[in-house]
Design an enzyme around this catalytic site. Structure first.
Site, PDB file in Angstrom:
ATOM      1  N   ALA A 198       0.717  -1.114  -0.002  1.00 14.61           N
ATOM      2  CA  ALA A 198      -0.035   0.059   0.100  1.00 14.61           C
ATOM      3  C   ALA A 198       0.784   1.212  -0.211  1.00 14.61           C
ATOM      4  O   ALA A 198       1.788   1.187   0.601  1.00 14.61           O
ATOM      5  CB  ALA A 198      -1.018  -0.045   1.423  1.00 14.61           C
ATOM      6  N   GLY A 244       2.403  -6.174   1.345  1.00 12.07           N
ATOM      7  CA  GLY A 244       0.952  -6.356   0.675  1.00 12.07           C
ATOM      8  C   GLY A 244       0.929  -6.913  -0.814  1.00 12.07           C
ATOM      9  O   GLY A 244      -0.033  -7.557  -1.052  1.00 12.07           O
ATOM     10  N   GLU A 279       1.287 -10.510  -0.258  1.00 14.51           N
ATOM     11  CA  GLU A 279      -0.066 -11.053  -0.006  1.00 14.51           C
ATOM     12  C   GLU A 279      -0.939 -11.087  -1.335  1.00 14.51           C
ATOM     13  O   GLU A 279      -1.853 -12.062  -1.290  1.00 14.51           O
ATOM     14  CB  GLU A 279      -0.708 -10.388   1.119  1.00 14.51           C
ATOM     15  CG  GLU A 279      -2.140 -10.760   1.349  1.00 14.51           C
ATOM     16  CD  GLU A 279      -2.608 -10.192   2.898  1.00 14.51           C
ATOM     17  OE1 GLU A 279      -3.680 -10.948   3.137  1.00 14.51           O
ATOM     18  OE2 GLU A 279      -2.116  -9.409   3.225  1.00 14.51           O
ATOM     19  N   GLU A 319       8.207  -6.268   7.085  1.00 18.71           N
ATOM     20  CA  GLU A 319       7.520  -5.432   8.148  1.00 18.71           C
ATOM     21  C   GLU A 319       8.184  -5.603   9.596  1.00 18.71           C
ATOM     22  O   GLU A 319       8.357  -4.571   9.976  1.00 18.71           O
ATOM     23  CB  GLU A 319       6.097  -6.148   8.410  1.00 18.71           C
ATOM     24  CG  GLU A 319       4.868  -5.858   7.136  1.00 18.71           C
ATOM     25  CD  GLU A 319       4.999  -6.714   6.153  1.00 18.71           C
ATOM     26  OE1 GLU A 319       4.277  -6.599   5.139  1.00 18.71           O
ATOM     27  OE2 GLU A 319       5.984  -7.618   6.093  1.00 18.71           O
TER      28      GLU A 319
END
Length: 256
Positions: free
Chosen positions: A64, A107, A110, A130
């Site tokens: 993001a 992300g 994912e 992360e």
């Protein structure tokens, strides 16, 4: 061009992230466009499978882009909710192929793992950065990673933030095929053609049954009656499959 390009060719939908200068980081606007794409794919019976890809050699997606989310009233569900981050989880009924190159992290990783088939360029690198940068939250990527990779391999990625090369991702069963970057688009299309040789409604029923009881004990899965499978029985394509077998010819599917 839009930040997310959407097109349909034959029975294949093409969804393409198109912000290569930002390594295809997903903005709130892209989030909305992706949600519209998944909804269109689900609702259109003439779309039998989809290919998710990204513009630029450097990156598939780095996750993001938080720069414009501060002004957004609703929580963002990365990629329109397909991942379930920050919003309702969208279930894509049709088979999804991800064509991945360059950085595929956070992300973006994912998002790739939401696909049913992953084709990776030899340039691809998968990672969960992360914890390495001191960030952790409602992180769906770790839950998917530990289900799609051997436990110790996934935990090593989660706890160190180190990236995995495509050749290792193939070795651990994360990706289906590794090809030179120049062949990535053709390889993804070839997978789509293979998938669409099967009855589209049967594929959708199979995907729904698999995902509907994933993580349940085998005994539960074996004794479950699946609505989508019941709906397929007696369909035009189910009857066509039986007729084609009796007549020793290739079936002609309609998706109905």
């Amino acid at each position: 061009m839009a930040d997310v390009d959407f097109s349909v060719a034959g029975n294949v939908a093409h969804v393409r992230l198109n912000r290569p200068k930002t390594l295809n980081a997903i903005t709130s606007g892209m989030d909305d466009l992706l949600f519209d794409a998944w909804r269109t794919i689900n609702d259109n019976p003439d779309i039998w499978c989809a290919i998710l890809s990204a513009e630029g050699k450097k990156s598939f997606c780095i996750g993001a882009d938080g720069s414009d989310f501060a002004t957004r009233r609703t929580r963002t569900a990365l990629a329109g909710g397909l991942t379930g981050i920050g919003g309702p989880l969208v279930t894509l009924k049709k088979p999804l192929i991800a064509a991945v190159q360059g950085f595929c992290v956070g992300g973006g990783f994912e998002l790739a793992m939401c696909a049913d088939i992953i084709v990776a360029a030899d340039t691809a690198q998968f990672g969960l950065p992360e914890t390495k940068v001191g960030i952790i939250g409602e992180c769906g990527v770790v839950h998917r990673a530990v289900r799609q990779l051997p436990y110790h391999i996934a935990m090593a990625m989660i706890l160190t933030g180190e990236r995995m090369k495509s050749v290792d991702a193939e070795r651990y069963g994360l990706v289906n095929q590794v090809v030179p970057y120049e062949d990535l688009e053709v390889a993804a299309q070839t997978w789509a053609e293979k998938i669409n040789k099967a009855a589209p409604m049967a594929n959708q029923a199979a995907k729904a049954a698999v995902n509907g009881r994933l993580g349940y004990p085998l005994e539960v899965a074996l004794t479950t009656k699946f609505e989508v499978i019941e709906e397929y029985a007696g369909s035009i394509d189910q009857l066509e499959g039986a007729a084609a077998a009796a007549e020793r010819r290739k079936p002609v599917w309609t998706g109905r």
